[in-house]
Design a protein around this motif. Structure first.
Motif, PDB file in Angstrom:
ATOM      1  N   PRO A  40       0.843  -1.201   0.000  1.00  8.73           N
ATOM      2  CA  PRO A  40       0.000   0.000   0.000  1.00  8.73           C
ATOM      3  C   PRO A  40       0.878   1.251   0.000  1.00  8.73           C
ATOM      4  N   ASP A  41       0.520   2.205  -0.852  1.00  8.25           N
ATOM      5  CA  ASP A  41       1.329   3.418  -0.948  1.00  8.25           C
ATOM      6  C   ASP A  41       0.509   4.700  -0.896  1.00  8.25           C
ATOM      7  N   THR A  42      -0.805   4.604  -0.986  1.00 10.98           N
ATOM      8  CA  THR A  42      -1.666   5.789  -0.992  1.00 10.98           C
ATOM      9  C   THR A  42      -2.754   5.618   0.065  1.00 10.98           C
ATOM     10  N   TYR A  43      -2.963   6.671   0.857  1.00 10.44           N
ATOM     11  CA  TYR A  43      -3.947   6.633   1.942  1.00 10.44           C
ATOM     12  C   TYR A  43      -4.863   7.848   1.831  1.00 10.44           C
ATOM     13  N   ILE A  44      -6.149   7.620   2.018  1.00 14.89           N
ATOM     14  CA  ILE A  44      -7.132   8.718   1.994  1.00 14.89           C
ATOM     15  C   ILE A  44      -7.656   8.882   3.412  1.00 14.89           C
ATOM     16  N   SER A  45      -7.682  10.123   3.874  1.00  9.33           N
ATOM     17  CA  SER A  45      -8.227  10.378   5.216  1.00  9.33           C
ATOM     18  C   SER A  45      -9.177  11.566   5.164  1.00  9.33           C
ATOM     19  N   SER A  46     -10.205  11.503   5.998  1.00 10.20           N
ATOM     20  CA  SER A  46     -11.216  12.563   6.107  1.00 10.20           C
ATOM     21  C   SER A  46     -11.565  12.736   7.573  1.00 10.20           C
ATOM     22  N   PRO A  47     -12.175  13.855   7.932  1.00  5.93           N
ATOM     23  CA  PRO A  47     -12.645  14.013   9.311  1.00  5.93           C
ATOM     24  C   PRO A  47     -13.693  12.941   9.632  1.00  5.93           C
ATOM     25  N   GLN A  48     -13.854  12.636  10.903  1.00  4.88           N
ATOM     26  CA  GLN A  48     -14.792  11.582  11.295  1.00  4.88           C
ATOM     27  C   GLN A  48     -16.221  11.932  10.879  1.00  4.88           C
ATOM     28  N   TYR A  49     -16.630  13.193  11.023  1.00  5.91           N
ATOM     29  CA  TYR A  49     -17.995  13.611  10.679  1.00  5.91           C
ATOM     30  C   TYR A  49     -17.949  14.794   9.719  1.00  5.91           C
ATOM     31  N   ILE A  50     -18.984  14.883   8.893  1.00  2.00           N
ATOM     32  CA  ILE A  50     -19.124  16.050   8.021  1.00  2.00           C
ATOM     33  C   ILE A  50     -20.313  16.860   8.538  1.00  2.00           C
ATOM     34  N   ASN A  51     -20.067  18.149   8.763  1.00  5.11           N
ATOM     35  CA  ASN A  51     -21.094  19.016   9.321  1.00  5.11           C
ATOM     36  C   ASN A  51     -21.405  20.211   8.435  1.00  5.11           C
ATOM     37  N   GLU A  52     -20.714  20.346   7.333  1.00  4.32           N
ATOM     38  CA  GLU A  52     -20.902  21.478   6.422  1.00  4.32           C
ATOM     39  C   GLU A  52     -21.223  20.970   5.030  1.00  4.32           C
ATOM     40  N   LYS A  53     -21.693  21.881   4.180  1.00  3.10           N
ATOM     41  CA  LYS A  53     -21.989  21.508   2.792  1.00  3.10           C
ATOM     42  C   LYS A  53     -20.712  21.162   2.035  1.00  3.10           C
ATOM     43  N   ILE A  54     -19.620  21.863   2.334  1.00  4.06           N
ATOM     44  CA  ILE A  54     -18.330  21.567   1.707  1.00  4.06           C
ATOM     45  C   ILE A  54     -17.427  20.978   2.779  1.00  4.06           C
ATOM     46  N   SER A  55     -17.051  19.727   2.577  1.00  5.89           N
ATOM     47  CA  SER A  55     -16.196  19.023   3.533  1.00  5.89           C
ATOM     48  C   SER A  55     -14.739  19.321   3.207  1.00  5.89           C
ATOM     49  N   LYS A  56     -14.055  19.952   4.155  1.00  8.99           N
ATOM     50  CA  LYS A  56     -12.638  20.279   3.990  1.00  8.99           C
ATOM     51  C   LYS A  56     -11.816  19.325   4.850  1.00  8.99           C
ATOM     52  N   ASP A  57     -10.535  19.521   4.887  1.00 11.40           N
ATOM     53  CA  ASP A  57      -9.617  18.704   5.690  1.00 11.40           C
ATOM     54  C   ASP A  57      -9.591  17.246   5.241  1.00 11.40           C
ATOM     55  N   ASN A  58      -9.819  16.996   3.972  1.00  9.76           N
ATOM     56  CA  ASN A  58      -9.662  15.658   3.399  1.00  9.76           C
ATOM     57  C   ASN A  58      -8.281  15.615   2.749  1.00  9.76           C
ATOM     58  N   TYR A  59      -7.579  14.497   2.893  1.00 10.29           N
ATOM     59  CA  TYR A  59      -6.215  14.407   2.375  1.00 10.29           C
ATOM     60  C   TYR A  59      -5.979  13.081   1.677  1.00 10.29           C
ATOM     61  N   VAL A  60      -5.139  13.138   0.657  1.00 12.64           N
ATOM     62  CA  VAL A  60      -4.573  11.938   0.042  1.00 12.64           C
ATOM     63  C   VAL A  60      -3.090  11.999   0.364  1.00 12.64           C
ATOM     64  N   LYS A  61      -2.569  10.978   1.022  1.00 13.63           N
ATOM     65  CA  LYS A  61      -1.155  10.940   1.386  1.00 13.63           C
ATOM     66  C   LYS A  61      -0.499   9.824   0.584  1.00 13.63           C
ATOM     67  N   ILE A  62       0.554  10.173  -0.178  1.00 16.52           N
ATOM     68  CA  ILE A  62       1.243   9.223  -1.048  1.00 16.52           C
ATOM     69  C   ILE A  62       2.679   9.063  -0.560  1.00 16.52           C
ATOM     70  N   TYR A  63       3.072   7.808  -0.344  1.00 20.12           N
ATOM     71  CA  TYR A  63       4.427   7.484   0.078  1.00 20.12           C
ATOM     72  C   TYR A  63       5.197   6.976  -1.141  1.00 20.12           C
ATOM     73  N   GLY A  64       6.143   7.759  -1.628  1.00 22.17           N
ATOM     74  CA  GLY A  64       6.930   7.406  -2.812  1.00 22.17           C
ATOM     75  C   GLY A  64       7.817   6.201  -2.610  1.00 22.17           C
ATOM     76  N   GLU A  65       8.237   5.941  -1.390  1.00 17.43           N
ATOM     77  CA  GLU A  65       9.137   4.799  -1.134  1.00 17.43           C
ATOM     78  C   GLU A  65       8.449   3.458  -1.393  1.00 17.43           C
ATOM     79  N   ASN A  66       7.089   3.423  -1.354  1.00 15.41           N
ATOM     80  CA  ASN A  66       6.360   2.175  -1.597  1.00 15.41           C
ATOM     81  C   ASN A  66       5.940   1.992  -3.052  1.00 15.41           C
ATOM     82  N   ILE A  67       6.210   2.997  -3.891  1.00 19.12           N
ATOM     83  CA  ILE A  67       5.869   2.884  -5.311  1.00 19.12           C
ATOM     84  C   ILE A  67       7.089   2.320  -6.024  1.00 19.12           C
ATOM     85  N   SER A  68       6.931   1.127  -6.597  1.00 20.71           N
ATOM     86  CA  SER A  68       8.077   0.481  -7.235  1.00 20.71           C
ATOM     87  C   SER A  68       8.016   0.544  -8.758  1.00 20.71           C
TER      88      SER A  68
END
Length: 181
Positions: free
Chosen positions: A136-164
């Motif tokens: 696994p080299d890519t992880y998606i994370s979001s806040p536990q709950y969404i309380n607004e129409k536009i959900s912010k603080d969502n991230y995609v984290k990519i680890y280059g060391e795991n991409i071969s």
């Protein structure tokens, strides 16, 4: 909008097609059967003759089977529209060697949630092997709950060391809204 029109039509058919026995809502008792019919129940069944137009009809012989009236009513319907994701997110980045990249993104919903700390985002995959090499080299994370129409603080984290495997890698992830825990 199509669902709303169908629901409104069903309400119209249900509420506006009413019939009453008379205008005062006084229900009349059922009319008893004539003796000619009740005597011949087990024998040969005979239907009494129907008087023709123009023959003398006594007031007692005249029976009204049903009176109908048109009643105008107003109906109010609560229509529930589910909470849905209405935006597409395209993420493109270049990873060189062992770089670690954290890419923020926003997700737009069709409306603001009516309850706080009740809904959350659900991804079809949140831990991804983008180059399909077994790590696994890519992880998606979001806040536990969404309380607004536009959900912010969502991230995609990519680890280059795991991409071969070098090259361009594509992955489609589906996002839905679920009731949180």
């Amino acid at each position: 909008m199509k669902r709303f029109k169908i629901i409104l039509l069903m309400c119209y058919l249900t509420f506006f097609k009413l019939s009453f026995s008379d205008g005062n809502n006084n229900m009349k008792p059922p009319i008893p059967l004539p003796p000619e019919i009740t005597e011949n129940v087990n024998n040969d069944f005979k239907v009494p003759e129907i008087k023709k137009y123009g023959e003398d009809i006594d007031g007692d012989d005249l029976r009204y089977l049903e009176k109908t009236y048109t009643v105008m009513m107003e109906a109010k319907v609560n229509v529930f529209i589910p909470l849905e994701v209405i935006s597409d997110v395209d993420i493109e980045t270049i990873i060189v060697d062992n770089q670690i990249k954290e890419i923020p993104f926003e997700i737009e919903l069709n409306r603001t949630p009516e309850k706080k700390d009740h809904y959350s985002l659900k991804y079809s995959e949140s831990i991804i092997d983008i180059d399909r090499d077994g790590k696994p080299d890519t992880y998606i994370s979001s806040p536990q709950y969404i309380n607004e129409k536009i959900s912010k603080d969502n991230y995609v984290k990519i680890y280059g060391e795991n991409i071969s495997k070098e090259g361009k890698h594509n992955k489609t992830i589906y996002v839905t809204v679920e009731i949180g825990e």
